[in-house]
Design an enzyme around this catalytic site. Structure first.
Site, mmCIF file in Angstrom:
data_model
loop_
_atom_site.group_PDB
_atom_site.id
_atom_site.type_symbol
_atom_site.label_atom_id
_atom_site.label_comp_id
_atom_site.label_asym_id
_atom_site.label_seq_id
_atom_site.Cartn_x
_atom_site.Cartn_y
_atom_site.Cartn_z
ATOM 1 N N CYS A 1 -9.459 -73.245 89.783
ATOM 2 C CA CYS A 1 -10.304 -74.390 89.406
ATOM 3 C C CYS A 1 -9.649 -75.181 88.267
ATOM 4 C CB CYS A 1 -11.720 -73.933 89.070
ATOM 5 S SG CYS A 1 -12.921 -75.300 89.126
ATOM 6 N N GLU B 1 -13.271 -65.655 93.074
ATOM 7 C CA GLU B 1 -13.801 -64.448 92.440
ATOM 8 C C GLU B 1 -15.294 -64.256 92.655
ATOM 9 O OE1 GLU B 1 -13.882 -67.631 89.122
ATOM 10 O OE2 GLU B 1 -12.787 -67.189 90.971
ATOM 11 N N SER C 1 -21.576 -43.678 75.635
ATOM 12 C CA SER C 1 -21.229 -42.717 74.581
ATOM 13 C C SER C 1 -20.898 -41.348 75.168
ATOM 14 C CB SER C 1 -22.358 -42.603 73.556
ATOM 15 O OG SER C 1 -23.519 -42.035 74.118
ATOM 16 N N HIS D 1 -13.468 -71.141 93.579
ATOM 17 C CA HIS D 1 -13.569 -69.891 92.826
ATOM 18 C C HIS D 1 -13.528 -68.702 93.797
ATOM 19 C CE1 HIS D 1 -14.420 -71.371 88.761
ATOM 20 N NE2 HIS D 1 -15.006 -72.390 89.366
#
Length: 511
Positions: A79, A171, A228, A169
């Site tokens: 783009c 993606e 975590s 695009h």
């Protein structure tokens, strides 16, 4: 050495989706702002230029030296990246007669390796107000659409590395074969070997952590969440019991969560100390009704508790954290950190006086990749697939003041909701779910008795990364059953409602 693709970010809302497409092809990549300097190291295999909200014809339009890049590596412009490339090389970019936004069908007019196994008339997604009206000399049009003459192009000169541009695009989800085009660029043009897998990440990360930490000690606050837990497991795999985990019961965890999480940590083999501090957190939250005030009270007290525990240990040199890639990208974005809408859900900000070095083994992983690594490490799937849960916990799902009685009510109602989702096969279809206790009492009737009790709201959303979310369309029969079960089993609640707000404009959490 891990192969790497570099994505230069010009501020597109889709830049992270480019990275996800590259990672899904088992190829490592990093996103950096377009203006950040980088080294052409041997592991770097190619460069992708992202889209942007800017016009290439703006006076201060962002730019990079594409001509220099292609002396060393293949480049793909997407783009804005394609328009900038065309203009820099001598082409012409003009304002479109109308802004092209949405689906379009791709006409492949020149066969090229970039379009291997791509069907003509493949659907792609456009989002631009400028168009390339003239290509530079020695450039070839590869594809068009009904609306634009240059939907894809390449540079012909064999004296440089390959240079490609896509006006659309590839993606995004709506470009049905877009990820295959990206994969063709990565594998067939850049020569990537697709060797970056969860197992290879574990192997490389553990080796790096051994070298980084050496014979030193690490302390880490654990939350029971995915990030975590996976980070701690990687560190423990490298240094064993020299990782000292601290898990604090702040009084606003889910029902029975404190013991369940400690049991799981024991199963994994983590060296974790559980600390029950419910009472002091409730005292700090007394009379606090403002969401930010509740967050700050929990955050400050958590730091005090953590530092007190850290002071009991000797020779601690490192602080482990479960930082993941979206947090890193946000902090070094093209425009700098976004405006703060509310304090971050994850409690952080330990004092500088602790003088600890950070160790962040998940720093370059997206959430879905963290889960895959966790499974590769052998962490139980129940923990890996848990929904996200905010650091301030149920405190921001209790509207108004937090106390032990209200927490108990909410824990019981929430446990019924979450367990119901699991029993009915709905838990994995939902990105995040939870129950909110409202500061509203309503009249109800139970048998011959009149009641005046609390209302809870059920919240369930579908999402990819939490940036946007839609309310989950749970079956009416399921919602009816959960409502009945909560009202019949949790004394103090006589009304259940379901939140059908999307994000935006609403947020996922109520506070």
């Amino acid at each position: 050495m891990t192969e790497k693709i570099l994505i230069l970010d010009f501020g597109s809302q889709y830049t992270q989706l480019i990275a996800r497409a590259v990672r899904e092809a088992n190829i490592y990549c990093e996103i950096i702002p377009y203006h950040k300097k980088f080294i052409f190291e041997p592991s770097l295999k190619g460069i992708i230029l992202s889209g942007s909200p800017f016009s290439v014809n703006d006076e201060k339009a962002p730019s990079v030296d594409v001509a220099d890049f292609i002396q060393k590596l293949p480049v793909l412009g997407i783009c804005y990246g394609a328009q900038m490339t065309a203009k820099l090389m001598g082409g012409k970019v003009d304002k479109s007669n109308k802004r092209e936004y949405g689906r379009a069908l791709l006409d492949i007019v020149h066969n090229d390796i970039l379009f291997n196994s791509i069907e003509t008339k493949s659907q792609v997604w456009m989002s631009h107000s400028d168009s390339i009206t003239a290509l530079p000399t020695d450039f070839t049009v590869l594809a068009t659409t009904d609306s634009i003459p240059v939907a894809a192009f390449k540079k012909n000169n064999s004296n440089t590395a390959p240079l490609y541009g896509l006006q659309f695009h590839p993606e995004v989800y709506h470009s049905t074969q877009g990820k295959n085009m990206i994969k063709n660029f990565l594998v067939d043009i850049c020569g990537c070997t697709q060797s970056w897998t969860p197992n290879s990440f574990v192997e490389e990360t553990v080796a790096r952590l051994k070298a980084e930490i050496g014979d030193k000690q690490v302390i880490m606050a654990l939350s029971g969440g995915v990030d975590s837990t996976v980070a701690a497991t990687l560190i423990a795999k490298a240094i064993g019991s020299r990782l000292h985990g601290i898990f604090v019961d702040n009084g606003v965890l889910r029902k029975d969560e404190f013991q369940q999480v400690l049991d799981t940590y024991a199963t994994i083999g983590l060296n974790v100390k559980g600390i029950d501090t419910k009472d002091i957190f409730y005292a700090a939250l007394k009379h606090q009704t403002d969401p930010e005030a509740k967050r700050k009270a929990i955050g400050k007290l958590f730091i005090d508790v953590f530092q007190e525990e850290a002071n009991k240990l000797n020779n601690i040199s490192f602080l482990g954290q479960g930082t993941i890639y979206p947090d890193v990208i946000e902090s070094v974005s093209v425009h700098g950190p976004s405006q703060t809408i509310k304090s971050h859900h994850n409690v952080g900000g330990l004092p500088d006086t602790m003088q600890l070095q950070l160790v962040e083994p998940l720093r370059y992983l997206f959430k879905d990749e963290v889960r895959k690594v966790g499974l590769a490490l052998g962490i139980p799937a129940d923990m890996i697939n848990r929904h996200p849960f905010p650091g301030p916990g149920l405190a921001i799902r209790i509207i108004g003041e937090v106390n032990a009685e209200r927490v108990d009510l909410l824990q019981k109602a929430d446990a019924i909701f979450i367990e119901g989702l699991k029993k009915n096969g709905l838990y994995t279809q939902v990105w995040q779910a939870g129950t909110i206790l409202l500061p509203v009492k309503t009249v109800g009737v139970m048998g011959d008795e009149r009641t005046y009790e609390f209302t809870v709201a059920l919240r369930a959303v579908t999402s990819v990364d939490g940036m946007t979310a839609d309310w989950a369309h749970l079956p009416y029969e399921f919602l009816a059953d959960i409502s009945n079960e909560i009202i019949n089993n949790v004394r103090g609640i006589n009304r259940v409602v379901y939140d059908i707000s999307s994000k935006p404009p609403a947020t996922i959490e109520w506070e």
